[in-house]
Design a protein around this motif. Structure first.
Motif, PDB file in Angstrom:
ATOM      1  N   ARG A 170     -53.719 -69.856 135.262  1.00  0.00           N
ATOM      2  CA  ARG A 170     -52.329 -69.100 135.100  1.00  0.00           C
ATOM      3  C   ARG A 170     -52.712 -68.438 133.871  1.00  0.00           C
ATOM      4  O   ARG A 170     -53.591 -68.105 133.300  1.00  0.00           O
ATOM      5  CB  ARG A 170     -51.421 -70.277 134.757  1.00  0.00           C
ATOM      6  CG  ARG A 170     -51.020 -71.155 135.901  1.00  0.00           C
ATOM      7  CD  ARG A 170     -50.007 -72.472 134.987  1.00  0.00           C
ATOM      8  NE  ARG A 170     -50.590 -73.157 134.125  1.00  0.00           N
ATOM      9  CZ  ARG A 170     -50.092 -73.585 133.199  1.00  0.00           C
ATOM     10  NH1 ARG A 170     -48.750 -73.544 133.187  1.00  0.00           N
ATOM     11  NH2 ARG A 170     -50.674 -74.179 132.317  1.00  0.00           N
ATOM     12  N   TYR A 171     -51.658 -67.384 133.955  1.00  0.00           N
ATOM     13  CA  TYR A 171     -51.939 -66.160 132.991  1.00  0.00           C
ATOM     14  C   TYR A 171     -50.783 -66.379 131.891  1.00  0.00           C
ATOM     15  O   TYR A 171     -49.613 -66.699 132.188  1.00  0.00           O
ATOM     16  CB  TYR A 171     -51.982 -64.814 133.343  1.00  0.00           C
ATOM     17  CG  TYR A 171     -53.295 -64.708 134.258  1.00  0.00           C
ATOM     18  CD1 TYR A 171     -54.421 -64.538 133.918  1.00  0.00           C
ATOM     19  CD2 TYR A 171     -53.233 -65.038 135.878  1.00  0.00           C
ATOM     20  CE1 TYR A 171     -55.787 -64.379 134.437  1.00  0.00           C
ATOM     21  CE2 TYR A 171     -54.251 -64.910 136.550  1.00  0.00           C
ATOM     22  CZ  TYR A 171     -55.332 -64.606 136.124  1.00  0.00           C
ATOM     23  OH  TYR A 171     -56.377 -64.403 136.915  1.00  0.00           O
ATOM     24  N   GLU A 172     -51.045 -66.194 130.569  1.00  0.00           N
ATOM     25  CA  GLU A 172     -49.714 -65.970 129.454  1.00  0.00           C
ATOM     26  C   GLU A 172     -49.680 -64.698 129.124  1.00  0.00           C
ATOM     27  O   GLU A 172     -50.970 -64.117 128.462  1.00  0.00           O
ATOM     28  CB  GLU A 172     -50.219 -67.012 128.691  1.00  0.00           C
ATOM     29  CG  GLU A 172     -49.171 -67.120 127.286  1.00  0.00           C
ATOM     30  CD  GLU A 172     -49.578 -67.920 126.287  1.00  0.00           C
ATOM     31  OE1 GLU A 172     -49.218 -69.251 126.606  1.00  0.00           O
ATOM     32  OE2 GLU A 172     -49.934 -67.464 125.320  1.00  0.00           O
TER      33      GLU A 172
ATOM     34  N   SER B  54     -48.177 -61.554 126.767  1.00  0.00           N
ATOM     35  CA  SER B  54     -47.248 -61.705 125.628  1.00  0.00           C
ATOM     36  C   SER B  54     -46.836 -60.149 125.389  1.00  0.00           C
ATOM     37  O   SER B  54     -47.735 -59.267 125.358  1.00  0.00           O
ATOM     38  CB  SER B  54     -47.984 -61.974 124.448  1.00  0.00           C
ATOM     39  OG  SER B  54     -47.259 -61.679 123.445  1.00  0.00           O
TER      40      SER B  54
ATOM     41  N   THR C 265     -41.141 -65.271 123.638  1.00  0.00           N
ATOM     42  CA  THR C 265     -41.983 -66.373 124.044  1.00  0.00           C
ATOM     43  C   THR C 265     -42.824 -65.727 125.039  1.00  0.00           C
ATOM     44  O   THR C 265     -42.276 -64.813 126.326  1.00  0.00           O
ATOM     45  CB  THR C 265     -41.250 -67.542 124.665  1.00  0.00           C
ATOM     46  OG1 THR C 265     -40.255 -66.813 125.704  1.00  0.00           O
ATOM     47  CG2 THR C 265     -40.505 -68.122 123.323  1.00  0.00           C
ATOM     48  N   PRO C 266     -43.971 -65.999 125.128  1.00  0.00           N
ATOM     49  CA  PRO C 266     -44.974 -65.719 126.035  1.00  0.00           C
ATOM     50  C   PRO C 266     -44.429 -65.762 127.623  1.00  0.00           C
ATOM     51  O   PRO C 266     -43.808 -67.109 127.696  1.00  0.00           O
ATOM     52  CB  PRO C 266     -46.315 -66.165 126.085  1.00  0.00           C
ATOM     53  CG  PRO C 266     -46.337 -66.397 124.412  1.00  0.00           C
ATOM     54  CD  PRO C 266     -44.890 -66.713 124.160  1.00  0.00           C
TER      55      PRO C 266
ATOM     56  N   THR D 213     -45.535 -67.332 131.429  1.00  0.00           N
ATOM     57  CA  THR D 213     -46.590 -67.864 132.162  1.00  0.00           C
ATOM     58  C   THR D 213     -46.295 -67.168 133.609  1.00  0.00           C
ATOM     59  O   THR D 213     -45.501 -67.448 134.433  1.00  0.00           O
ATOM     60  CB  THR D 213     -46.337 -69.339 132.153  1.00  0.00           C
ATOM     61  OG1 THR D 213     -46.548 -69.559 130.754  1.00  0.00           O
ATOM     62  CG2 THR D 213     -47.703 -70.135 132.872  1.00  0.00           C
TER      63      THR D 213
ATOM     64  N   LYS E 106     -55.219 -69.151 131.223  1.00  0.00           N
ATOM     65  CA  LYS E 106     -55.104 -70.530 130.846  1.00  0.00           C
ATOM     66  C   LYS E 106     -55.225 -71.510 131.959  1.00  0.00           C
ATOM     67  O   LYS E 106     -55.119 -71.157 133.117  1.00  0.00           O
ATOM     68  CB  LYS E 106     -53.565 -70.960 130.571  1.00  0.00           C
ATOM     69  CG  LYS E 106     -53.140 -70.251 129.286  1.00  0.00           C
ATOM     70  CD  LYS E 106     -51.591 -70.474 129.167  1.00  0.00           C
ATOM     71  CE  LYS E 106     -50.977 -71.681 129.083  1.00  0.00           C
ATOM     72  NZ  LYS E 106     -49.584 -71.718 128.860  1.00  0.00           N
TER      73      LYS E 106
ATOM     74  N   ALA F  27     -57.603 -72.472 127.100  1.00  0.00           N
ATOM     75  CA  ALA F  27     -57.316 -71.013 127.433  1.00  0.00           C
ATOM     76  C   ALA F  27     -58.395 -70.138 126.717  1.00  0.00           C
ATOM     77  O   ALA F  27     -59.079 -70.378 125.823  1.00  0.00           O
ATOM     78  CB  ALA F  27     -55.922 -70.900 126.673  1.00  0.00           C
TER      79      ALA F  27
ATOM     80  N   TYR G 224     -56.892 -64.057 123.879  1.00  0.00           N
ATOM     81  CA  TYR G 224     -55.993 -62.877 124.094  1.00  0.00           C
ATOM     82  C   TYR G 224     -56.648 -61.890 124.574  1.00  0.00           C
ATOM     83  O   TYR G 224     -57.852 -61.577 123.833  1.00  0.00           O
ATOM     84  CB  TYR G 224     -54.843 -62.610 123.104  1.00  0.00           C
ATOM     85  CG  TYR G 224     -53.524 -63.416 123.537  1.00  0.00           C
ATOM     86  CD1 TYR G 224     -53.045 -63.229 124.418  1.00  0.00           C
ATOM     87  CD2 TYR G 224     -53.152 -64.315 122.546  1.00  0.00           C
ATOM     88  CE1 TYR G 224     -51.755 -63.639 124.998  1.00  0.00           C
ATOM     89  CE2 TYR G 224     -52.041 -65.141 122.853  1.00  0.00           C
ATOM     90  CZ  TYR G 224     -51.072 -64.964 123.859  1.00  0.00           C
ATOM     91  OH  TYR G 224     -50.098 -65.352 123.959  1.00  0.00           O
TER      92      TYR G 224
END
Length: 187
Positions: free
Chosen positions: A22-24, A26, A35-36, A38, A62, A73, A76
């Motif tokens: 998954r990717y976060e 921001s 909030t980031p 997902t 992540k 994770a 960034y």
């Protein structure tokens, strides 16, 4: 350009099993979410950017929920600045020539006449105004011409196009006078 952020896919796994992370994402600045976000994919196109505000975006990979005990994770990514162009705020008309002030960071303008995109003009390199001659769009059947413009930036994918101008230039052409003659006054 029109707003979609993309990044390289990351994969991980052992014993020949490839996992998709998954990717976060921001995004900060303006009214961006605090909030980031997902995501299950390596792109995001639901950007709701406020014109004229610079945003900072970064992303990290992540592990999926079931592998969080085995993988951490990533760090960034480098931050990138993204920006949405302002729209043209006002236009003036004189003798069928429409003039407007340029928009910061725009390198071209799409000109729309009566609902049809008819031309793309380069931003001037030595000034702050740009003009378009709308006179050729009048005809026997057309006596009203509406012009609107849209600032774009086609040389930087991190600068998103502005919207069409809200305050359009509307130009009316008077009909021809017919049966004109000179009469003498008997007095």
């Amino acid at each position: 350009s029109n707003g979609k952020l993309t990044w390289n896919k990351v994969s991980y796994g052992t014993d020949g099993v490839v996992e998709e992370p998954r990717y976060e994402l921001s995004i900060t600045g303006g009214a961006a979410p605090t909030t980031p976000i997902t995501l299950d994919t390596n792109e995001y196109s639901e950007l709701a950017l406020t014109a004229g505000v610079e945003y900072i975006a970064k992303v990290k990979a992540k592990p999926s929920n079931d592998l969080q005990n085995f993988y951490t994770a990533s760090a960034y990514s480098d931050e990138i600045a993204i920006y949405k162009l302002n729209s043209v705020d006002s236009m003036t008309v004189e003798s069928g020539i429409v003039t407007w002030n340029t928009v910061d960071r725009a390198n071209k303008y799409i000109v729309n006449v009566n609902g049809v995109d008819v031309d793309t003009l380069d931003a001037p390199t030595d000034g702050t105004t740009l003009s378009f001659d709308a006179n050729s769009y009048f005809s026997d059947d057309v006596d009203t011409v509406t012009v609107k413009v849209k600032p774009i930036c086609d040389n930087n994918p991190l600068i998103f196009d502005g919207e069409y101008s809200v305050n359009n230039a509307v130009i009316y052409q008077l009909g021809e006078t017919s049966n004109f003659s000179l009469q003498s006054n008997p007095d």
